[in-house]
Design an enzyme around this catalytic site. Structure first.
Site, PDB file in Angstrom:
ATOM      1  N   GLU A 264       0.834  -1.206   0.000  1.00  0.00           N
ATOM      2  CA  GLU A 264       0.000   0.000   0.000  1.00  0.00           C
ATOM      3  C   GLU A 264       0.868   1.255   0.000  1.00  0.00           C
ATOM      4  O   GLU A 264       1.840   1.359   0.735  1.00  0.00           O
ATOM      5  CB  GLU A 264      -0.886  -0.021   1.245  1.00  0.00           C
ATOM      6  CG  GLU A 264      -1.717   1.225   1.460  1.00  0.00           C
ATOM      7  CD  GLU A 264      -2.402   1.238   2.825  1.00  0.00           C
ATOM      8  OE1 GLU A 264      -3.329   2.045   3.002  1.00  0.00           O
ATOM      9  OE2 GLU A 264      -2.010   0.449   3.704  1.00  0.00           O
ATOM     10  N   LYS A 321      -9.567   1.946  -2.750  1.00  0.00           N
ATOM     11  CA  LYS A 321     -10.052   1.514  -1.436  1.00  0.00           C
ATOM     12  C   LYS A 321     -11.396   2.175  -1.140  1.00  0.00           C
ATOM     13  O   LYS A 321     -11.550   3.395  -1.282  1.00  0.00           O
ATOM     14  CB  LYS A 321      -9.027   1.887  -0.364  1.00  0.00           C
ATOM     15  CG  LYS A 321      -9.384   1.412   1.037  1.00  0.00           C
ATOM     16  CD  LYS A 321      -8.264   1.752   2.021  1.00  0.00           C
ATOM     17  CE  LYS A 321      -8.583   1.236   3.414  1.00  0.00           C
ATOM     18  NZ  LYS A 321      -7.508   1.550   4.379  1.00  0.00           N
ATOM     19  N   CYS A 375      -5.343  -2.728   3.219  1.00  0.00           N
ATOM     20  CA  CYS A 375      -5.154  -2.556   4.654  1.00  0.00           C
ATOM     21  C   CYS A 375      -6.397  -2.939   5.456  1.00  0.00           C
ATOM     22  O   CYS A 375      -6.753  -4.107   5.569  1.00  0.00           O
ATOM     23  CB  CYS A 375      -4.725  -1.116   4.943  1.00  0.00           C
ATOM     24  SG  CYS A 375      -4.112  -0.867   6.637  1.00  0.00           S
TER      25      CYS A 375
END
Length: 501
Positions: A264, A321, A375
Site C-alpha cells: 500500500e 479503497k 489494509c
C-alpha cells in the site's frame, strides 16, 4: 468498595467492576500476539458468572461494560501507535482516543448484558444478545470488528469452523460453550459440564476433520512480494522516501514470478505523475507484471489505490479503497472537526481520502481474478463478498501504523481468518511486515518477519471449493441467534407459569 478513594471513584472502582475488568483482560489474552486461548475461555466463563450474580439490569450493564473495556483495552493497545508517529502534534490525544474507542466498543457488550437481564432471558438471552452485539460492532458506524473473540482459536482446529458459520458465528459458539461451562460450575453439575465438554470437543472434531480435507496442489504460477520496510515516521520524509523506493526497486526482479506486488502507498508519486516510476518498476519486474500501491487524484478527490501495470508501466486496471478508516483516512463531519484542529493522519492536505466504488475483481492474466483489499478492508468479512468468486485474495497494507507488538500480528491473524472463511489463498504485501502467502486453510506458507526489508517468490496456493460461509453469509449466525432467543423466551414463559402455579 475500595477504601482511600473519593466516594464517586469508590462507586466506580468496586470489586465487582474490577473483577469484570480482569475477566475482560483474560479474554484479550487469547488474541495475537499472546495466543493464550485457555485463559481467554476462562475469562469468558468468569464474565458469565459475574453477569449471573448481578442483582439488577443496571448492574448487569456495568458488568458488561467493564468486561468489554478490559478486553478492548488490552486487545487494542496498539491504537496508541498512530499518535506516536508525530507525537508533538498528536501525542496529547492518546489517552482520550484509546479510552474513548475502548469505552465506546464496550457499550455493545454493556447493552447485551443489560438486555439479557432486563428481559429475564437467562443465559440463552445473554449468549444471543452478546453474539448480536459482536455482529453489530462489525457494522454500526461502518463497523470495527477487530479482535473478535473468534480469533482466539487461530492455530487450533476450531478456527476451521468459521468456514461454516463465519467469525461472528464462531464468536457466538464460543460464548455459548463458555456459558454452558459457567452454568456447570455454578450448579456444580457434572452432566452440564459433560455437555459443555461434548460441545467443545465436537467443534474441535469438526475443525480437525476440515483440516484433514484434501487440499489441491499449489498452482504453477508464482507471486513475488516486496517488503521495503519504510518506518511510518520516515515514509513521507523527502530525505528518505526515495531511499525506500530504490530499496523496493532493488527487490523487484521477479526470480520466476508471474506478478510482483508492492505494498500500500509504496510509490510516493501520485498516479497522474508516476509514469517514470511505473516504467522503472515494470522494467525491473520484467517479464512479469507488477501491482503497486499509490495515491490517485481525480479533481479534488484523492484515492488510496492499487494499480496493475503492464510490461511498459502503463496502468491496465486499478482498485480504489472503499472502506476507509474513520479519523485516519477521512474525517466524519469535517467542517465541525476542522474547528478543533483535527485532520486525518494520512492526509497531507484536506480531510483524507475519498471512498472507491466498492469491492471488485481485477484480471491478473495467468494468475486469474484477484480481489484486492487495502489494509483495513481485510478485517471485514463482508468486504470479501463479490458476485463472481475470485481465484485468490490480495491484501496490500501499511501496518507500520500499528507498531510492533500486537497490531501487525492481529492484522495477519484476521487475514488468515479471511482465507479460512472463503477457502481462498491470500497474499499479503505489507510495508514493514508481516508479508506472507496464506493457504486456503489459513496456514502461512512463507512470511517475511516484521521490521525487515526483503522479498520472496512463492507459488500461489490453489483454492478450495466454495465454503458454506461464502455461500450463506451470516444466515447460519441468524439461525443460531433465533434458536437461543426462542429458548430464552420459552424459559421465561416456563418460569412465569411456574410462579402462577
Amino acid at each position: 468498595m475500595i477504601r482511600g478513594l473519593p466516594s464517586r471513584l469508590r462507586q466506580l472502582f468496586t470489586l465487582p467492576h474490577l473483577a469484570a475488568f480482569g475477566a475482560g483482560m483474560l479474554v484479550a489474552l487469547g488474541q495475537a500476539s499472546f495466543g493464550l486461548w485457555p485463559l481467554a475461555v476462562l475469562g469468558l466463563i468468569f464474565s458469565v458468572i459475574l453477569w449471573n450474580v448481578t442483582p439488577t439490569a443496571r448492574a448487569s450493564a456495568a458488568c458488561g461494560w467493564w468486561v468489554g473495556f478490559g478486553a478492548f483495552l488490552v486487545s487494542l493497545s496498539w491504537l496508541v501507535n498512530p499518535f506516536l508517529v508525530e507525537p508533538w502534534r498528536y501525542g496529547w490525544m492518546i489517552p482520550f482516543a484509546l479510552l474513548a474507542m475502548c469505552g465506546g466498543l464496550a457499550l455493545f457488550w454493556s447493552l447485551a448484558f443489560y438486555l439479557a437481564r432486563r428481559l429475564a432471558l437467562g443465559l440463552f438471552g445473554l449468549v444471543a444478545f452478546w453474539g448480536l452485539a459482536e455482529l453489530a460492532r462489525g457494522h454500526v458506524f461502518t463497523g470495527f470488528p477487530w479482535a473478535m473473540p473468534a480469533y482466539i482459536w487461530l492455530d487450533t482446529p476450531m478456527a476451521q469452523v468459521s468456514a461454516v458459520v463465519g467469525p461472528y458465528g464462531l464468536t457466538f459458539l464460543s460464548f455459548a460453550v463458555a456459558a454452558l461451562m459457567a452454568k456447570a460450575l455454578m450448579r456444580r453439575s457434572l452432566w452440564i459440564g459433560g455437555l459443555a465438554a461434548l460441545g467443545f470437543a465436537g467443534m474441535f472434531a469438526l475443525g480437525d476433520a476440515m483440516l484433514l480435507r484434501e487440499v489441491p496442489a499449489d498452482r504453477t504460477v508464482k507471486v513475488r512480494v516486496v517488503q521495503p520496510n519504510a518506518p511510518q515516521h520516515l515514509k513521507w520524509d523527502p530525505e528518505h522516501l526515495w531511499q525506500f523506493y530504490d530499496r523496493a526497486l532493488s527487490l523487484t526482479p521477479p526470480e520466476g514470478a508471474d506478478l510482483v506486488i508492492w505494498p500500500e502507498t509504496s510509490v510516493a508519486v501520485p498516479l497522474y505523475a508516476a509514469g517514470p516510476e511505473l516504467a522503472e518498476i515494470a522494467a525491473a519486474a520484467a517479464p512479469a507484471r507488477a501491482m503497486v500501491g499509490l495515491n490517485r487524484v481525480d479533481g479534488m478527490q484523492g484515492y488510496n489505490t492499487a494499480v496493475l501495470i503492464d510490461e511498459t508501466g502503463a496502468p491496465v486496471a486499478s482498485y480504489d479503497k472503499h472502506h476507509l478508516v474513520p479519523f485516519g483516512e477521512y474525517m466524519p463531519l469535517p467542517g465541525l472537526l476542522e474547528r478543533i484542529g483535527l485532520r486525518a493522519f494520512t492526509a497531507t492536505n484536506g480531510y483524507g481520502y475519498s471512498a472507491g466504488e466498492g469491492p471488485h475483481l481485477l484480471d491478473t492474466g495467468v494468475l486469474g481474478q484477484v480481489l484486492p483489499l487495502i489494509c483495513y478492508e481485510a478485517i471485514f468479512p463482508r468486504d470479501l463478498r463479490t458476485v463472481e468468486r475470485p481465484d485468490w485474495l490480495l491484501q496490500m497494507t501499511n501496518d507500520a501504523w500499528f507498531g510492533t507488538f500486537s497490531g501487525p500480528q492481529q492484522s495477519l491473524a484476521q487475514a488468515r481468518f479471511r482465507a479460512i472463511e472463503t477457502g481462498l489463498p491470500m497474499v499479503r504485501a505489507a510495508n514493514t511486515g508481516i508479508s506472507a502467502v496464506i493457504g486456503p486453510l489459513g496456514d502461512v506458507r512463507v512470511a517475511l518477519p516484521l521490521g525487515t526489508s526483503g522479498a520472496f517468490t512463492e507459488n500461489l496456493p490453489a483454492a478450495l471449493p466454495l465454503t458454506p460461509y461464502a455461500r450463506w453469509g451470516e444466515r447460519p449466525m441468524f439461525g443460531l441467534l433465533g434458536v437461543f432467543f426462542i429458548a430464552g423466551l420459552l424459559r421465561l414463559l416456563w418460569r412465569v407459569r411456574a410462579k402462577r402455579d
